[in-house]
Motif scaffolding. Structure first.
Motif, mmCIF file in Angstrom:
data_model
loop_
_atom_site.group_PDB
_atom_site.id
_atom_site.type_symbol
_atom_site.label_atom_id
_atom_site.label_comp_id
_atom_site.label_asym_id
_atom_site.label_seq_id
_atom_site.Cartn_x
_atom_site.Cartn_y
_atom_site.Cartn_z
ATOM 1 N N VAL A 172 -3.786 14.376 -32.033
ATOM 2 C CA VAL A 172 -5.111 14.753 -32.513
ATOM 3 C C VAL A 172 -6.120 14.382 -31.432
ATOM 4 O O VAL A 172 -6.162 13.246 -30.965
ATOM 5 C CB VAL A 172 -5.453 14.041 -33.829
ATOM 6 N N ASP A 173 -6.929 15.360 -31.036
ATOM 7 C CA ASP A 173 -7.950 15.182 -29.995
ATOM 8 C C ASP A 173 -9.312 15.404 -30.630
ATOM 9 O O ASP A 173 -9.589 16.487 -31.158
ATOM 10 C CB ASP A 173 -7.693 16.195 -28.865
ATOM 11 N N PRO B 106 -3.052 4.686 -25.679
ATOM 12 C CA PRO B 106 -3.341 3.390 -25.045
ATOM 13 C C PRO B 106 -4.589 3.394 -24.168
ATOM 14 O O PRO B 106 -5.225 2.347 -23.996
ATOM 15 C CB PRO B 106 -2.080 3.116 -24.213
ATOM 16 N N LYS B 107 -4.953 4.549 -23.608
ATOM 17 C CA LYS B 107 -6.105 4.604 -22.716
ATOM 18 C C LYS B 107 -7.427 4.753 -23.465
ATOM 19 O O LYS B 107 -8.497 4.604 -22.864
ATOM 20 C CB LYS B 107 -5.949 5.772 -21.733
ATOM 21 N N LEU C 142 -2.823 20.178 -23.328
ATOM 22 C CA LEU C 142 -3.682 19.040 -23.632
ATOM 23 C C LEU C 142 -4.186 18.422 -22.333
ATOM 24 O O LEU C 142 -3.397 18.073 -21.450
ATOM 25 C CB LEU C 142 -2.897 17.993 -24.431
ATOM 26 N N LYS C 143 -5.497 18.283 -22.209
ATOM 27 C CA LYS C 143 -6.070 17.666 -21.021
ATOM 28 C C LYS C 143 -5.938 16.150 -21.121
ATOM 29 O O LYS C 143 -6.097 15.568 -22.198
ATOM 30 C CB LYS C 143 -7.540 18.053 -20.877
ATOM 31 N N PRO C 144 -5.638 15.493 -19.998
ATOM 32 C CA PRO C 144 -5.516 14.022 -20.037
ATOM 33 C C PRO C 144 -6.852 13.367 -20.348
ATOM 34 O O PRO C 144 -7.923 13.928 -20.106
ATOM 35 C CB PRO C 144 -5.031 13.680 -18.624
ATOM 36 N N LEU C 145 -6.759 12.165 -20.892
ATOM 37 C CA LEU C 145 -7.957 11.392 -21.208
ATOM 38 C C LEU C 145 -8.495 10.760 -19.927
ATOM 39 O O LEU C 145 -7.802 9.992 -19.268
ATOM 40 C CB LEU C 145 -7.617 10.317 -22.235
ATOM 41 N N TRP D 81 -13.971 8.195 -17.869
ATOM 42 C CA TRP D 81 -15.382 8.320 -18.221
ATOM 43 C C TRP D 81 -15.576 8.880 -19.627
ATOM 44 O O TRP D 81 -16.683 8.807 -20.184
ATOM 45 C CB TRP D 81 -16.103 9.198 -17.197
ATOM 46 N N GLN D 82 -14.505 9.431 -20.240
ATOM 47 C CA GLN D 82 -14.612 9.935 -21.606
ATOM 48 C C GLN D 82 -14.446 8.833 -22.642
ATOM 49 O O GLN D 82 -14.848 8.996 -23.793
ATOM 50 C CB GLN D 82 -13.559 11.015 -21.853
ATOM 51 N N VAL D 83 -13.858 7.711 -22.248
ATOM 52 C CA VAL D 83 -13.554 6.637 -23.189
ATOM 53 C C VAL D 83 -14.821 6.075 -23.833
ATOM 54 O O VAL D 83 -14.915 6.000 -25.065
ATOM 55 C CB VAL D 83 -12.740 5.524 -22.498
ATOM 56 N N PRO D 84 -15.847 5.671 -23.064
ATOM 57 C CA PRO D 84 -17.033 5.114 -23.721
ATOM 58 C C PRO D 84 -17.908 6.166 -24.390
ATOM 59 O O PRO D 84 -18.811 5.816 -25.151
ATOM 60 C CB PRO D 84 -17.785 4.439 -22.562
ATOM 61 N N PHE D 85 -17.675 7.447 -24.117
ATOM 62 C CA PHE D 85 -18.517 8.496 -24.678
ATOM 63 C C PHE D 85 -17.862 9.240 -25.839
ATOM 64 O O PHE D 85 -18.274 10.315 -26.219
ATOM 65 C CB PHE D 85 -18.936 9.479 -23.579
ATOM 66 N N GLY D 86 -16.798 8.660 -26.389
ATOM 67 C CA GLY D 86 -16.325 9.132 -27.669
ATOM 68 C C GLY D 86 -15.317 10.250 -27.694
ATOM 69 O O GLY D 86 -15.396 11.127 -28.553
ATOM 70 N N ARG D 87 -14.327 10.233 -26.794
ATOM 71 C CA ARG D 87 -13.185 11.114 -26.968
ATOM 72 C C ARG D 87 -11.997 10.265 -27.400
ATOM 73 O O ARG D 87 -11.702 9.242 -26.784
ATOM 74 C CB ARG D 87 -12.840 11.855 -25.676
ATOM 75 N N SER D 88 -11.337 10.677 -28.462
ATOM 76 C CA SER D 88 -10.219 9.911 -28.998
ATOM 77 C C SER D 88 -8.957 10.760 -29.033
ATOM 78 O O SER D 88 -9.018 11.966 -29.315
ATOM 79 C CB SER D 88 -10.527 9.421 -30.423
ATOM 80 N N LEU D 89 -7.839 10.129 -28.756
ATOM 81 C CA LEU D 89 -6.522 10.754 -28.891
ATOM 82 C C LEU D 89 -5.664 9.871 -29.786
ATOM 83 O O LEU D 89 -5.575 8.666 -29.568
ATOM 84 C CB LEU D 89 -5.833 10.912 -27.527
ATOM 85 N N PHE D 90 -5.038 10.494 -30.790
ATOM 86 C CA PHE D 90 -4.120 9.788 -31.678
ATOM 87 C C PHE D 90 -2.824 10.582 -31.762
ATOM 88 O O PHE D 90 -2.843 11.819 -31.803
ATOM 89 C CB PHE D 90 -4.723 9.642 -33.081
ATOM 90 N N HIS D 91 -1.696 9.864 -31.792
ATOM 91 C CA HIS D 91 -0.386 10.520 -31.728
ATOM 92 C C HIS D 91 0.436 10.255 -32.992
ATOM 93 O O HIS D 91 0.395 9.160 -33.568
ATOM 94 C CB HIS D 91 0.399 10.011 -30.520
ATOM 95 N N LEU D 92 1.182 11.278 -33.387
ATOM 96 C CA LEU D 92 2.204 11.155 -34.424
ATOM 97 C C LEU D 92 3.531 11.517 -33.769
ATOM 98 O O LEU D 92 3.767 12.675 -33.426
ATOM 99 C CB LEU D 92 1.914 12.093 -35.600
#
Length: 217
Positions: A53-54, A120-121, A22-25, A28-39
């Motif tokens: 989920v990426d 969180p990021k 998994l590549k770190p977030l 510059w990806q935050v405002p352009f719509g990459r999301s990470l969610f964890h279970l």
């Protein structure tokens, strides 16, 4: 029954992962719509690994959006959205709206639903932190978002009703309707931008209503 059929169809779309890390977030990806969610692992030990989920909201060259599922940092599975990933004890379901995520939940075999935790990021993670640190401000923002959408949907319906009522079969049976509201272009544009921002804000919290948020699309 339709919901179960749709879920089974989504499960059949799942492809096996290739094991890549998994590549770190990146910032510059935050405002352009990459999301990470964890279970995270379950307390009872029945689900020992951490699932992530990426989702890249911009999609591929054809505009199709896919979700990637990682297990303990390694690529586990991939699917076009809406996605349903089988995991221990249930499914991880992912669905998109026109403004972001509308669903990223773990659904147990018993039907219980639990929203995954945003990184969180990420934008959703920052919005969750605002809700935790400043609940009153968060509620105010949420209320304003709903009001913007209600106003936008209401005005759209009133303005659309007039040309629809002039269609001959409708006019002959129900009569015509004259809209009491005639907004200038700049105000219509401003309300449209406000509705888009409101839907985006709600998507950060995975809030979605078929009338309000679909009306903002």
């Amino acid at each position: 029954m339709f919901k179960a059929w749709r879920r089974e169809r989504a499960i059949r779309r799942v492809q096996q992962g290739d094991g890549r890390p998994l590549k770190p977030l990146r910032w510059w990806q935050v405002p352009f719509g990459r999301s990470l969610f964890h279970l995270y692992p379950s307390p009872d030990g029945l689900r020992p690994g951490t699932y992530t989920v990426d989702i890249k909201h911009w999609g591929d060259k054809d505009g199709e959006i896919s979700a990637d599922l990682y297990l303990d940092g390694r690529h586990h599975a991939r699917s076009k959205t809406p996605a349903a990933f089988p995991v221990e004890g249930g499914l991880i379901e992912v669905a998109m709206s026109g403004f972001g995520l509308k669903r990223c939940h773990y659904v147990t075999a018993e039907g219980e639903e639990h929203q995954l935790v945003p990184d969180p990021k990420s934008s959703a993670g920052r919005r969750a932190r605002l809700e935790h640190d400043h609940p009153a401000l968060s509620r105010t923002i949420g209320t304003v978002s709903v009001l913007m959408l209600v106003i936008g949907v209401g005005l759209n319906l009133v303005q659309i009703a007039e040309p629809l009522s002039q269609i001959p079969p409708i006019a002959e049976n129900l009569g015509t309707f004259t809209s009491p509201v005639r907004l200038p272009f700049w105000l219509n544009f401003t309300l449209a931008v406000g509705a888009a921002l409101a839907s985006t804000e709600r998507a950060l919290r995975l809030r979605y209503h078929w009338l309000l948020d679909a009306g903002g699309n």
